[in-house]
Design a protein around this motif. Structure first.
Motif, short mmCIF file in Angstrom:
data_model
loop_
_atom_site.label_atom_id
_atom_site.label_comp_id
_atom_site.label_asym_id
_atom_site.label_seq_id
_atom_site.Cartn_x
_atom_site.Cartn_y
_atom_site.Cartn_z
N LEU A 1 0.83 -1.21 0.00
CA LEU A 1 0.00 0.00 0.00
C LEU A 1 0.86 1.26 0.00
O LEU A 1 0.47 2.29 -0.57
N ALA A 2 2.03 1.19 0.63
CA ALA A 2 2.93 2.34 0.59
C ALA A 2 3.43 2.58 -0.84
O ALA A 2 3.51 3.72 -1.30
N VAL A 3 3.75 1.49 -1.54
CA VAL A 3 4.18 1.62 -2.94
C VAL A 3 3.06 2.22 -3.79
O VAL A 3 3.28 3.15 -4.58
N VAL A 4 1.86 1.68 -3.63
CA VAL A 4 0.71 2.16 -4.40
C VAL A 4 0.39 3.60 -4.04
O VAL A 4 0.11 4.43 -4.92
N GLY A 5 0.44 3.92 -2.75
CA GLY A 5 0.11 5.28 -2.32
C GLY A 5 1.07 6.31 -2.87
O GLY A 5 0.66 7.40 -3.30
N ARG A 6 2.38 6.00 -2.89
CA ARG A 6 3.36 6.94 -3.42
C ARG A 6 3.23 7.10 -4.93
O ARG A 6 3.51 8.18 -5.47
N ALA A 7 2.81 6.04 -5.62
CA ALA A 7 2.71 6.10 -7.08
C ALA A 7 1.46 6.80 -7.56
O ALA A 7 1.40 7.28 -8.69
N ALA A 8 0.42 6.86 -6.72
CA ALA A 8 -0.87 7.43 -7.12
C ALA A 8 -0.86 8.95 -6.99
O ALA A 8 -0.14 9.52 -6.17
N SER A 9 -1.68 9.59 -7.80
CA SER A 9 -1.87 11.04 -7.67
C SER A 9 -2.69 11.33 -6.42
O SER A 9 -3.35 10.44 -5.87
N ASP A 10 -2.63 12.57 -5.96
CA ASP A 10 -3.41 12.95 -4.78
C ASP A 10 -4.89 12.65 -4.99
O ASP A 10 -5.58 12.18 -4.08
N GLU A 11 -5.38 12.92 -6.18
CA GLU A 11 -6.80 12.73 -6.46
C GLU A 11 -7.19 11.26 -6.43
O GLU A 11 -8.27 10.89 -5.96
#
Length: 412
Positions: free
Chosen positions: A120-130
């Protein structure tokens, strides 16, 4: 944002790793009766092994989060997959309760390395704020997709092989997660401003913050309920559910025993949670996360109380599984998103890892008490009502959380 900006290779690869991770671990409750019957052990022995696994998972989560942030995500996932696979294979050759319980420490650390804290940390950093909240919801839903078929596949395999052989098969499957590592290479690096504060400084500020401590304590009940249901619900249904009508719809679908219904119940929980996790992620970017979390815990409490107060029938099992499934991991994208929103993305894996430790302490108690109180009382009533109580507590403790970004300390 377009759909393509949401469904990145990072999200897809991370979701596939979580799918395999949770398919394996969601099946452990199916092994309760076969292992006890094979060795003539009381229910508490294998329950303690699963409980230890869950506690080791929780202890390992902040460790692997920190390793991922220091060494890189890939190395943490590789180490996790190796430990997970080796633990499963070695468990197949264990012949004593202590041997299995000791090996579940290895399995638990392996789950941590390939589970929510790192991915989830990997996914969270890769995703845009929106898109971050929804991306976290999709990744969480992928874990539930694994749960859909993990327990039924284990049940089918146990019809052909000894439980030891099934563990070896699962150990080989876990290693396949490493095939998706190249997809995780596109994550966004942390911004320069996010790198100004050290991990130690962030952790000290977080643990001095009452909101972080309330999130930490509140996640305990989620672990208690999920740990107990995953480990004991199949056995509980096998023994406490009313008979399945030979002329009913379940029999027409090939579900003729309460044992089969127990495996299907775990699958239904996972199926319903695919929608529940995605919906929670979607709601999380539109509404206040702490109120959504309080609502989820309140609804879980009501559902659990209504189930145990009513006669346990095949119909009530299916209804409860679908309702609980919709709320099952809906807490994960909201809790991880709340941590990221308040404390930032740089050390999200470590900070969420410590919160997840509370979840796994609850899971340890739910699994262990399930077996211990079953052996002492002959049923699961008391441990179920404890779960109702801690669920109500979590609904209340999230209400005072201060949901606002914490100011970064000035660099030394």
């Amino acid at each position: 944002m377009t759909k393509s900006s949401l469904l990145t290779p990072v999200l897809i690869g991370g979701s596939l790793i979580l799918l395999i991770n949770f398919a394996m671990r969601a099946s452990f409750g199916v092994f309760q009766i076969p292992v006890a019957a094979d060795f003539g052990w009381p229910r508490a022995e294998f329950s303690l092994a699963i409980a230890i696994q869950n506690l080791a998972w929780g202890i390992g989560q902040p460790i692997f989060g920190a390793l991922a942030e220091r060494w890189g995500d890939r190395w943490a996932i590789i180490l996790g997959a190796i430990l997970y696979s080796a633990g499963l294979v070695l468990t197949a050759f264990a012949t004593t309760p202590l041997g299995i319980q000791a090996l579940e420490v290895m399995v638990g650390f392996g789950i941590a390395g390939t589970g929510f804290g790192v991915i989830l940390a990997v996914v969270g950093r890769a995703a845009s704020d929106e898109n971050r909240s929804l991306a976290l919801g999709i990744a969480t839903a992928a874990g539930s997709a694994g749960q859909v078929f993990g327990a039924p596949v284990a049940e089918v395999l146990l019809g052909f092989y000894a439980w030891q052989t099934v563990f070896i098969i699962f150990g080989v499957v876990v290693l396949s997660t490493m095939a998706f590592l190249p997809m995780l290479g596109g994550g966004r690096p942390a911004s320069p401003s996010a790198l100004e504060e050290s991990m130690g400084s962030v952790l000290r500020r977080a643990f001095r913050d009452p909101s972080y401590l309330m999130i930490f304590v509140g996640f305990f009940s989620c672990g208690y309920q999920l740990g107990f249901i995953t480990a004991h619900f199949p056995a509980m249904i096998t023994e406490m559910c009313g008979p399945i009508s030979p002329s009913g719809m379940l029999a027409d679908l090939g579900i003729t025993t309460t044992s089969a219904l127990g495996a299907i119940a775990i699958s239904l929980i996972g199926l319903a949670n695919i929608g529940g996790s995605i919906m929670a992620g979607w709601l999380g970017k539109r509404y206040t996360k702490k109120y959504l979390l309080a609502g989820i815990y309140a609804m879980r409490t009501i559902a659990a109380a209504a189930f145990i107060l009513s006669p346990i029938t095949p119909g009530s099992v299916i209804v409860f599984s679908l309702v609980m499934g919709g709320l099952w991991l809906a807490t994960v994208p909201l809790t991880s998103g709340l941590v990221a929103y308040i404390y930032g993305l740089r050390y999200m894996g470590t900070l969420y890892g410590f919160v997840f430790l509370s979840h796994q302490i609850g899971s340890f108690l739910g699994v262990w008490l399930g077996g211990t109180l079953y052996d002492a009382t002959g049923d699961y009533q008391l441990v179920w009502w404890i779960g109702v109580g801690v669920g109500a507590f979590s609904a209340l403790i999230h209400l005072p959380v201060r949901e606002a970004p914490m100011r970064m300390a000035a660099p030394a």
